[in-house]
Design a protein around this motif. Structure first.
Motif, PDB file in Angstrom:
ATOM      1  N   ILE A 108       0.849  -1.171  -0.053  1.00  0.00           N
ATOM      2  CA  ILE A 108       0.012  -0.056   0.058  1.00  0.00           C
ATOM      3  C   ILE A 108       0.932   1.225   0.064  1.00  0.00           C
ATOM      4  N   ALA A 109       0.226   2.397  -0.327  1.00  0.00           N
ATOM      5  CA  ALA A 109       1.200   3.597  -0.099  1.00  0.00           C
ATOM      6  C   ALA A 109       0.133   4.410   0.781  1.00  0.00           C
ATOM      7  N   VAL A 110       0.750   5.393   1.489  1.00  0.00           N
ATOM      8  CA  VAL A 110       0.164   6.455   2.133  1.00  0.00           C
ATOM      9  C   VAL A 110       0.745   7.778   1.917  1.00  0.00           C
ATOM     10  N   PHE A 111       0.054   8.910   2.183  1.00  0.00           N
ATOM     11  CA  PHE A 111       0.535  10.190   1.765  1.00  0.00           C
ATOM     12  C   PHE A 111       0.425  11.371   2.747  1.00  0.00           C
ATOM     13  N   ALA A 112       1.174  12.411   2.756  1.00  0.00           N
ATOM     14  CA  ALA A 112       1.004  13.259   3.647  1.00  0.00           C
ATOM     15  C   ALA A 112       1.732  14.660   2.938  1.00  0.00           C
ATOM     16  N   SER A 113       1.349  15.637   3.563  1.00  0.00           N
ATOM     17  CA  SER A 113       2.586  16.984   3.001  1.00  0.00           C
ATOM     18  C   SER A 113       3.394  17.306   3.824  1.00  0.00           C
ATOM     19  N   ALA A 114       4.233  18.129   3.313  1.00  0.00           N
ATOM     20  CA  ALA A 114       5.345  18.715   4.196  1.00  0.00           C
ATOM     21  C   ALA A 114       4.847  20.156   4.546  1.00  0.00           C
ATOM     22  N   THR A 115       3.898  20.889   3.978  1.00  0.00           N
ATOM     23  CA  THR A 115       3.367  22.217   4.259  1.00  0.00           C
ATOM     24  C   THR A 115       2.006  22.026   4.998  1.00  0.00           C
ATOM     25  N   GLU A 116       1.704  22.936   5.439  1.00  0.00           N
ATOM     26  CA  GLU A 116       0.558  22.946   6.080  1.00  0.00           C
ATOM     27  C   GLU A 116      -0.775  23.492   5.280  1.00  0.00           C
ATOM     28  N   THR A 117      -0.518  24.309   4.300  1.00  0.00           N
ATOM     29  CA  THR A 117      -1.317  24.764   3.239  1.00  0.00           C
ATOM     30  C   THR A 117      -1.970  23.599   2.583  1.00  0.00           C
ATOM     31  N   PHE A 118      -1.155  22.933   1.917  1.00  0.00           N
ATOM     32  CA  PHE A 118      -1.429  21.885   1.017  1.00  0.00           C
ATOM     33  C   PHE A 118      -2.112  20.724   1.786  1.00  0.00           C
ATOM     34  N   SER A 119      -1.610  20.312   2.959  1.00  0.00           N
ATOM     35  CA  SER A 119      -2.035  19.521   3.720  1.00  0.00           C
ATOM     36  C   SER A 119      -3.917  19.819   3.915  1.00  0.00           C
ATOM     37  N   ARG A 120      -3.936  21.057   4.418  1.00  0.00           N
ATOM     38  CA  ARG A 120      -5.380  21.265   4.598  1.00  0.00           C
ATOM     39  C   ARG A 120      -6.214  21.388   3.156  1.00  0.00           C
ATOM     40  N   ARG A 121      -5.739  21.922   2.122  1.00  0.00           N
ATOM     41  CA  ARG A 121      -6.357  21.746   0.840  1.00  0.00           C
ATOM     42  C   ARG A 121      -6.396  20.401   0.071  1.00  0.00           C
ATOM     43  N   ASN A 122      -5.752  19.668   0.592  1.00  0.00           N
ATOM     44  CA  ASN A 122      -5.622  18.212  -0.111  1.00  0.00           C
ATOM     45  C   ASN A 122      -6.542  17.346   0.773  1.00  0.00           C
ATOM     46  N   LEU A 123      -6.072  17.503   2.194  1.00  0.00           N
ATOM     47  CA  LEU A 123      -6.462  16.323   3.173  1.00  0.00           C
ATOM     48  C   LEU A 123      -7.650  16.761   4.157  1.00  0.00           C
ATOM     49  N   ASN A 124      -7.657  18.289   4.058  1.00  0.00           N
ATOM     50  CA  ASN A 124      -8.620  18.992   4.994  1.00  0.00           C
ATOM     51  C   ASN A 124      -8.187  18.665   6.508  1.00  0.00           C
ATOM     52  N   ARG A 125      -6.795  18.526   6.571  1.00  0.00           N
ATOM     53  CA  ARG A 125      -6.376  18.368   7.949  1.00  0.00           C
ATOM     54  C   ARG A 125      -5.107  18.980   8.144  1.00  0.00           C
ATOM     55  N   SER A 126      -4.437  19.219   9.312  1.00  0.00           N
ATOM     56  CA  SER A 126      -3.274  19.591   9.381  1.00  0.00           C
ATOM     57  C   SER A 126      -2.354  18.539   9.220  1.00  0.00           C
ATOM     58  N   VAL A 127      -1.007  18.953   9.153  1.00  0.00           N
ATOM     59  CA  VAL A 127       0.051  17.749   9.011  1.00  0.00           C
ATOM     60  C   VAL A 127       0.139  17.153  10.088  1.00  0.00           C
ATOM     61  N   ASP A 128      -0.216  17.527  11.488  1.00  0.00           N
ATOM     62  CA  ASP A 128      -0.079  16.489  12.514  1.00  0.00           C
ATOM     63  C   ASP A 128      -1.300  15.801  12.435  1.00  0.00           C
ATOM     64  N   GLU A 129      -2.549  16.206  11.974  1.00  0.00           N
ATOM     65  CA  GLU A 129      -3.906  15.399  11.837  1.00  0.00           C
ATOM     66  C   GLU A 129      -3.693  14.484  11.088  1.00  0.00           C
ATOM     67  N   SER A 130      -3.017  14.828  10.123  1.00  0.00           N
ATOM     68  CA  SER A 130      -2.822  13.766   8.739  1.00  0.00           C
ATOM     69  C   SER A 130      -1.977  12.337   8.999  1.00  0.00           C
ATOM     70  N   LEU A 131      -1.007  12.966   9.889  1.00  0.00           N
ATOM     71  CA  LEU A 131      -0.083  11.905  10.316  1.00  0.00           C
ATOM     72  C   LEU A 131      -0.792  10.793  11.311  1.00  0.00           C
ATOM     73  N   GLU A 132      -1.419  11.607  12.414  1.00  0.00           N
ATOM     74  CA  GLU A 132      -2.319  10.834  12.988  1.00  0.00           C
ATOM     75  C   GLU A 132      -3.341   9.717  12.373  1.00  0.00           C
ATOM     76  N   MET A 133      -3.986  10.459  11.179  1.00  0.00           N
ATOM     77  CA  MET A 133      -4.957   9.302  10.562  1.00  0.00           C
ATOM     78  C   MET A 133      -4.256   8.369   9.856  1.00  0.00           C
ATOM     79  N   ILE A 134      -3.008   8.293   9.363  1.00  0.00           N
ATOM     80  CA  ILE A 134      -2.267   7.257   8.782  1.00  0.00           C
ATOM     81  C   ILE A 134      -1.287   6.387   9.477  1.00  0.00           C
ATOM     82  N   ALA A 135      -1.293   6.987  10.981  1.00  0.00           N
ATOM     83  CA  ALA A 135      -0.713   6.029  11.822  1.00  0.00           C
ATOM     84  C   ALA A 135      -1.242   4.588  12.048  1.00  0.00           C
TER      85      ALA A 135
END
Length: 309
Positions: A108-135
């Motif tokens: 499988i593959a998972v994804f995250a962003s190195a920047t807050e703006t793109f993370s919120r636009r792409n995942l509707n989550r902050s970087v921290d929240e996106s990492l919590e989601m994929i953990a």
């Protein structure tokens, strides 16, 4: 690491490179034309026949966000896995993981962003929240014996935040790897990287403890720098390069992103350096010509254009 190829400047290069072919997922997801599942299955089969051993097959992202890949389950059922070939499937959350495991997916593959703006636009989550989601996705996948490829977007520049500082990328990348990911692909999502910045990021990641053999690079060619950036990564010892058949792809959430590095252009570059890939360039050209006919537009790859005639 065993280096056997030496370019003109005497700096060693890896004797063999693995290409991660991302056309069926990252390429097709940004196309206005949606291919029927039979054509997608043939596309994957053609890539494997050309010699690919790592083919990103599809995505379990909700079809509302990526309608071109709404047939993911049908596609995986239509593909007959070849021995020795990996078919990573992108999953955004545990629901996607459940679907993948039910179908016997081994990568499988998972994804995250190195920047807050793109993370919120792409995942509707902050970087921290996106990492919590994929953990939990990573943890459950590893428990099931499934390999996990991690994609990190915006490693060099963000259309809203500008140039991304190296320490910021290293922080997010390190946190992703600590979750248990087995491979990390560094994404130049909008194609603004240059060789010096590629080297700086790779050196910083290695200095921070990320194994070089776990790193891949994923370049877009917005400023015509994808091959130069690839060469810089090769000189630093990277042996996994992402590319897309015929240069398909972009990013639906970053309008300034142009196509991925074309697999055929990459093959011409690598084979010219004496680096083995195990992939037949002419078969890739034929595949991209075939695909262009299905998509109703010519391939942007210069190598395809040159060799197709």
């Amino acid at each position: 690491m065993d280096f056997g190829v030496t370019p003109l400047d005497g700096h060693p290069l890896p004797p063999r490179v693995t290409i991660c072919e991302v056309g069926p997922r990252d390429g097709l997801q940004n196309e206005s034309t949606t291919l029927p599942v039979e054509a997608k299955a043939e596309f994957v089969d053609r890539l494997v026949d050309a010699g690919h051993t790592l083919v990103e097959a599809t995505s379990f992202v909700h079809p509302r966000w990526v309608p071109q890949l709404a047939d993911a389950e049908d596609l995986l059922r239509a593909i007959t896995p070849a021995e020795g070939v990996r078919y990573p499937v992108l999953v955004p959350n545990e629901r996607g993981l459940d679907r993948a495991l039910d179908l016997g997916v081994q990568d499988i593959a998972v994804f995250a962003s190195a920047t807050e703006t793109f993370s919120r636009r792409n995942l509707n989550r902050s970087v921290d929240e996106s990492l919590e989601m994929i953990a939990p996705v990573v943890a459950r996948a590893r428990e099931a014996g499934v390999r996990v490829r991690a994609y990190l977007s915006m490693c060099f520049g963000d259309p809203w935040e500008g140039q991304v500082p190296v320490p910021q990328v290293v922080d997010v990348a390190t946190r992703m790897m600590r979750l248990g990911c087995t491979e990390l692909s560094l994404g130049d999502t909008i194609g603004v990287a240059t060789p010096g910045r590629v080297v700086a990021l790779l050196d910083a990641l290695v200095a921070d403890g990320t194994p070089l053999d776990s790193l891949a690079v994923h370049f877009h060619d917005t400023y015509g720098q994808a091959l130069a950036n690839t060469f810089a990564a090769l000189r630093r010892g990277v042996t996994i390069i992402d590319s897309s058949a015929g240069g398909l792809g972009g990013c639906p959430y970053a309008g300034s992103a142009t196509g991925n590095l074309a697999t055929e252009d990459l093959l011409w570059h690598l084979h010219g350096l004496g680096i083995d890939t195990g992939i037949d360039l002419q078969k890739m050209v034929e595949t991209s010509v075939w695909l262009a006919e299905h998509l109703g537009r010519p391939s942007p790859s210069r190598t395809v254009t040159a060799l197709a005639g």
